[in-house]
Design a protein around this motif. Structure first.
Motif, PDB file in Angstrom:
ATOM      1  N   VAL A  75      11.784 -30.804  -0.336  1.00 30.50           N
ATOM      2  CA  VAL A  75      12.247 -30.966  -1.710  1.00 30.50           C
ATOM      3  C   VAL A  75      12.834 -29.645  -2.186  1.00 30.50           C
ATOM      4  CG1 VAL A  75       9.997 -30.370  -2.720  1.00 30.50           C
ATOM      5  CG2 VAL A  75      11.594 -31.798  -4.024  1.00 30.50           C
ATOM      6  N   VAL A  76      13.815 -29.715  -3.100  1.00 31.13           N
ATOM      7  CA  VAL A  76      14.450 -28.526  -3.669  1.00 31.13           C
ATOM      8  C   VAL A  76      14.231 -28.534  -5.173  1.00 31.13           C
ATOM      9  CG1 VAL A  76      16.635 -27.324  -4.078  1.00 31.13           C
ATOM     10  CG2 VAL A  76      16.194 -28.390  -1.858  1.00 31.13           C
ATOM     11  N   LEU A  77      13.724 -27.430  -5.700  1.00 30.71           N
ATOM     12  CA  LEU A  77      13.520 -27.278  -7.139  1.00 30.71           C
ATOM     13  C   LEU A  77      14.680 -26.479  -7.734  1.00 30.71           C
ATOM     14  CD1 LEU A  77      11.821 -27.438  -9.756  1.00 30.71           C
ATOM     15  CD2 LEU A  77      10.673 -25.327  -9.006  1.00 30.71           C
ATOM     16  N   PRO A  97      15.768 -34.456  -1.374  1.00 37.13           N
ATOM     17  CA  PRO A  97      15.657 -34.726  -2.805  1.00 37.13           C
ATOM     18  C   PRO A  97      15.665 -33.445  -3.652  1.00 37.13           C
ATOM     19  CG  PRO A  97      13.540 -35.056  -1.729  1.00 37.13           C
ATOM     20  CD  PRO A  97      14.546 -34.837  -0.631  1.00 37.13           C
ATOM     21  N   ASN A  98      16.386 -33.495  -4.768  1.00 37.33           N
ATOM     22  CA  ASN A  98      16.418 -32.407  -5.738  1.00 37.33           C
ATOM     23  C   ASN A  98      15.563 -32.765  -6.951  1.00 37.33           C
ATOM     24  OD1 ASN A  98      18.357 -30.527  -4.581  1.00 37.33           O
ATOM     25  ND2 ASN A  98      19.939 -32.052  -4.999  1.00 37.33           N
ATOM     26  N   VAL A  99      14.788 -31.799  -7.439  1.00 39.77           N
ATOM     27  CA  VAL A  99      14.059 -31.933  -8.702  1.00 39.77           C
ATOM     28  C   VAL A  99      14.530 -30.818  -9.622  1.00 39.77           C
ATOM     29  CG1 VAL A  99      11.810 -31.805  -9.850  1.00 39.77           C
ATOM     30  CG2 VAL A  99      12.023 -32.998  -7.663  1.00 39.77           C
ATOM     31  N   ILE A 100      14.960 -31.178 -10.817  1.00 42.47           N
ATOM     32  CA  ILE A 100      15.359 -30.185 -11.814  1.00 42.47           C
ATOM     33  C   ILE A 100      14.186 -29.912 -12.732  1.00 42.47           C
ATOM     34  CG2 ILE A 100      16.810 -29.782 -13.850  1.00 42.47           C
ATOM     35  CD1 ILE A 100      18.982 -31.433 -12.539  1.00 42.47           C
ATOM     36  N   TYR A 101      13.992 -28.655 -13.095  1.00 41.80           N
ATOM     37  CA  TYR A 101      13.078 -28.339 -14.197  1.00 41.80           C
ATOM     38  C   TYR A 101      13.898 -27.789 -15.350  1.00 41.80           C
ATOM     39  CZ  TYR A 101       9.927 -26.132 -17.355  1.00 41.80           C
ATOM     40  OH  TYR A 101       9.295 -25.774 -18.533  1.00 41.80           O
ATOM     41  N   LEU A 102      13.803 -28.441 -16.521  1.00 43.68           N
ATOM     42  CA  LEU A 102      14.503 -28.021 -17.732  1.00 43.68           C
ATOM     43  C   LEU A 102      13.510 -27.337 -18.661  1.00 43.68           C
ATOM     44  CD1 LEU A 102      16.874 -28.002 -19.762  1.00 43.68           C
ATOM     45  CD2 LEU A 102      16.193 -30.321 -20.435  1.00 43.68           C
ATOM     46  N   PRO A 103      13.573 -26.009 -18.808  1.00 44.50           N
ATOM     47  CA  PRO A 103      12.613 -25.321 -19.665  1.00 44.50           C
ATOM     48  C   PRO A 103      12.910 -25.487 -21.152  1.00 44.50           C
ATOM     49  CG  PRO A 103      14.098 -23.738 -18.653  1.00 44.50           C
ATOM     50  CD  PRO A 103      14.419 -25.077 -18.058  1.00 44.50           C
ATOM     51  N   LEU A 333       4.022 -29.763 -12.539  1.00 41.88           N
ATOM     52  CA  LEU A 333       5.281 -29.592 -11.820  1.00 41.88           C
ATOM     53  C   LEU A 333       5.042 -29.545 -10.311  1.00 41.88           C
ATOM     54  CD1 LEU A 333       8.319 -29.186 -11.871  1.00 41.88           C
ATOM     55  CD2 LEU A 333       7.942 -26.739 -12.272  1.00 41.88           C
ATOM     56  N   ALA A 334       3.972 -28.885  -9.902  1.00 42.26           N
ATOM     57  CA  ALA A 334       3.632 -28.844  -8.470  1.00 42.26           C
ATOM     58  C   ALA A 334       3.355 -30.242  -7.932  1.00 42.26           C
ATOM     59  CB  ALA A 334       2.416 -27.939  -8.252  1.00 42.26           C
ATOM     60  N   ARG A 335       2.632 -31.038  -8.709  1.00 40.11           N
ATOM     61  CA  ARG A 335       2.341 -32.413  -8.268  1.00 40.11           C
ATOM     62  C   ARG A 335       3.623 -33.235  -8.130  1.00 40.11           C
ATOM     63  NH1 ARG A 335      -2.088 -31.821 -11.941  1.00 40.11           N
ATOM     64  NH2 ARG A 335      -0.894 -32.872 -13.575  1.00 40.11           N
ATOM     65  N   LEU A 336       4.537 -33.054  -9.083  1.00 39.73           N
ATOM     66  CA  LEU A 336       5.800 -33.794  -9.034  1.00 39.73           C
ATOM     67  C   LEU A 336       6.605 -33.411  -7.796  1.00 39.73           C
ATOM     68  CD1 LEU A 336       7.861 -35.695 -10.347  1.00 39.73           C
ATOM     69  CD2 LEU A 336       8.738 -33.728 -11.623  1.00 39.73           C
ATOM     70  N   LEU A 337       6.643 -32.121  -7.484  1.00 36.43           N
ATOM     71  CA  LEU A 337       7.378 -31.676  -6.295  1.00 36.43           C
ATOM     72  C   LEU A 337       6.775 -32.242  -5.015  1.00 36.43           C
ATOM     73  CD1 LEU A 337       7.946 -27.949  -7.311  1.00 36.43           C
ATOM     74  CD2 LEU A 337       9.724 -29.676  -7.034  1.00 36.43           C
ATOM     75  N   ILE A 338       5.451 -32.223  -4.928  1.00 37.61           N
ATOM     76  CA  ILE A 338       4.779 -32.733  -3.735  1.00 37.61           C
ATOM     77  C   ILE A 338       5.015 -34.228  -3.576  1.00 37.61           C
ATOM     78  CG2 ILE A 338       2.510 -33.156  -2.694  1.00 37.61           C
ATOM     79  CD1 ILE A 338       1.642 -30.456  -3.988  1.00 37.61           C
ATOM     80  N   THR A 340       7.521 -36.009  -4.854  1.00 36.43           N
ATOM     81  CA  THR A 340       8.940 -36.287  -4.569  1.00 36.43           C
ATOM     82  C   THR A 340       9.281 -35.944  -3.124  1.00 36.43           C
ATOM     83  OG1 THR A 340       9.470 -35.761  -6.880  1.00 36.43           O
ATOM     84  CG2 THR A 340      11.304 -35.850  -5.329  1.00 36.43           C
ATOM     85  N   GLY A 341       8.745 -34.832  -2.640  1.00 36.54           N
ATOM     86  CA  GLY A 341       9.018 -34.448  -1.269  1.00 36.54           C
ATOM     87  C   GLY A 341       8.407 -35.378  -0.246  1.00 36.54           C
ATOM     88  N   ALA A 342       7.337 -36.074  -0.644  1.00 35.19           N
ATOM     89  CA  ALA A 342       6.641 -36.969   0.284  1.00 35.19           C
ATOM     90  C   ALA A 342       7.311 -38.337   0.373  1.00 35.19           C
ATOM     91  CB  ALA A 342       5.196 -37.125  -0.125  1.00 35.19           C
ATOM     92  N   ASN A 343       8.166 -38.658  -0.603  1.00 35.13           N
ATOM     93  CA  ASN A 343       8.787 -39.992  -0.655  1.00 35.13           C
ATOM     94  C   ASN A 343      10.170 -40.006  -0.028  1.00 35.13           C
ATOM     95  OD1 ASN A 343       6.556 -41.045  -2.013  1.00 35.13           O
ATOM     96  ND2 ASN A 343       7.376 -40.461  -4.010  1.00 35.13           N
TER      97      ASN A 343
END
Length: 343
Positions: A75-77, A97-103, A333-338, A340-343
C-alpha cells in the motif's frame, strides 16, 4: 503507530531537494529506506515552469515505477505535495492501492488530483467528506505525536517553572514561526505581563533574534518564557496553557481539542484558504475565535486580555474543544493502511 508497524517495512519517497529529509530524520521513525523522485508544481506558476514541471513529473513517474518494482509495497500512503503525483500514478499502473491522508478540512489542488488514484481517503474530521467522492472517505482523526499524548499540566508547569496561580498564554507559529503574530505580540507584551499573564512564546527559528530584540528588557521578565522552537516539549507547552494564540494549520484541528485548549486562531493569509477553513471549523463550534492577520495590530491585546480573564467563557470554550477531540488518529490510520494493503 509504531506498535502496529513493527511487522511492516516503511519506505519514504520525497521530492528531489525537498524539505522532507529533515522532517523524516526528526520524526525518528524507522524507515527502511529513503528515496527521492523528480516533481514540480503545476498550479500558480508561469507556463515555462509548468512545462518544466511536466517534464519532471514524467521522469518522476518512471523513477517511481522503478522504486515500486524494487520495494514491492502492499500500500502507498499519500499526504499531498507534488512528489506524491508520480508516486501515485506509478502505483496505480502497477495495481498497488493508494491511500490519501487529508490533514486539513478542505483538500487543495494536489489532493483533488490525487483522489482519482486513491482507493481510500483518510480524513481528520467528518466535515471533509463533502469535498471528496462519496464512499471513499474514512474518518481516522489526525495522527498525534507521542509527546502530545503523554503530556500533563503538572509535568508542564514543573518543566517550564510556571506559576500555577497565573493564567498562561501559549504563542506559536510552527518551526519557521509566524512573524506577524510575533510582531503583534511584541506590541502588547508589556501590557500583558503587567496584567499578570505568563507567556510561553515560541518565536520560530527564523524570527528568534528579531523577536528577542523587540522584547528588549522584557525578555528577562520572570513571566516571559521565549523559545526558538519546541519539538519534544511541545506537548508540555500545549498541556499547560489556558489560551493559545497561533496559526490554523492542520495540527490545530487535533492538538487543541486533545488538550481542550481555547484558542485565538490567526489564519496564514497566503496559504490559499486552508487555514481559514480550519479556523472557521473550530470557531463555528465555539472552541476558538478567529482573528484575521490584518486585524491583529488593533485587536490582539483586547482579544487576549478579555478572553484570558473570563473564566466562564474559557471553561465553555474548553468543553466545546474537548468534544472535538480524537486521540486515536495514528492507530486508526495504521489500521486503514493495513486493511487496504491486505485486500
Amino acid at each position: 503507530m509504531r506498535d502496529n508497524s513493527e511487522a511492516h517495512e516503511l519506505h519514504f519517497v520525497g521530492a528531489v531537494g525537498g524539505m522532507e529529509r529533515k522532517l523524516v530524520l526528526e520524526s525518528k521513525l524507522e524507515f527502511v529506506s529513503y528515496h527521492e523522485v523528480l516533481a514540480g508544481p503545476l498550479h500558480g506558476v508561469n507556463p515555462l515552469r509548468a512545462a518544466i514541471s511536466l517534464f519532471k513529473l514524467g521522469i518522476g513517474t518512471i523513477q517511481s515505477l522503478v522504486k515500486h518494482l524494487q520495494i514491492r509495497p502492499q500500500v502507498v500512503l499519500l499526504t499531498g505535495g507534488w512528489a506524491n503525483l508520480p508516486v501515485a500514478a506509478a502505483a496505480r499502473l502497477l495495481g498497488i492501492p493508494n491511500v490519501i491522508y487529508l490533514p486539513d478540512i478542505e483538500p487543495g489542488l494536489t489532493i483533488t488530483v490525487l483522489q482519482r488514484f486513491a482507493r481510500r481517503i483518510a480524513i481528520t474530521v467528518e466535515a471533509s467528506a463533502q469535498f471528496l467522492p462519496r464512499g471513499k472517505t474514512v474518518v481516522t482523526g489526525y495522527p498525534l505525536q507521542e509527546n502530545r499524548l503523554k503530556a500533563t499540566r503538572e509535568k508542564a508547569r514543573e518543566h517550564f517553572k510556571l506559576d500555577a496561580r497565573r493564567k498562561t498564554l501559549l504563542v506559536f507559529g510552527g518551526s519557521r514561526g509566524a512573524r506577524n503574530i510575533n510582531i503583534a505580540l511584541g506590541a502588547c507584551l508589556g501590557r500583558l505581563l503587567e496584567d499578570g499573564v505568563q507567556i510561553l512564546h515560541i518565536t520560530g527559528e527564523l524570527d528568534w533574534e528579531r523577536a528577542l530584540r523587540e522584547a528588549g528588557e522584557l525578555k528577562e521578565h520572570a513571566d516571559y518564557h521565549a523559545f526558538p522552537y519546541l519539538h519534544a516539549d511541545m506537548g508540555l507547552a500545549l498541556a499547560t496553557a489556558n489560551l493559545a494564540l497561533c496559526r490554523a494549520g492542520a495540527s490545530t484541528l487535533a492538538e487543541l481539542p486533545l488538550f481542550a485548549l481555547p484558542a485565538i486562531l490567526v489564519p496564514y493569509p497566503y496559504a490559499w484558504r486552508y487555514q481559514k477553513v480550519n479556523a472557521d471549523y473550530l470557531s463555528d463550534r465555539g472552541a476558538a475565535i478567529r482573528l484575521d492577520d490584518e486585524d491583529m495590530p488593533d485587536k490582539l491585546h483586547q482579544a487576549i486580555s478579555t478572553l484570558i480573564h473570563d473564566d466562564a467563557r474559557l471553561s465553555e470554550m474548553s468543553e466545546r474543544s474537548r468534544a472535538l477531540a480524537n486521540s486515536d488518529g495514528a492507530a486508526a490510520l495504521a489500521r486503514l493502511l493495513i486493511e487496504t494493503g491486505a485486500n
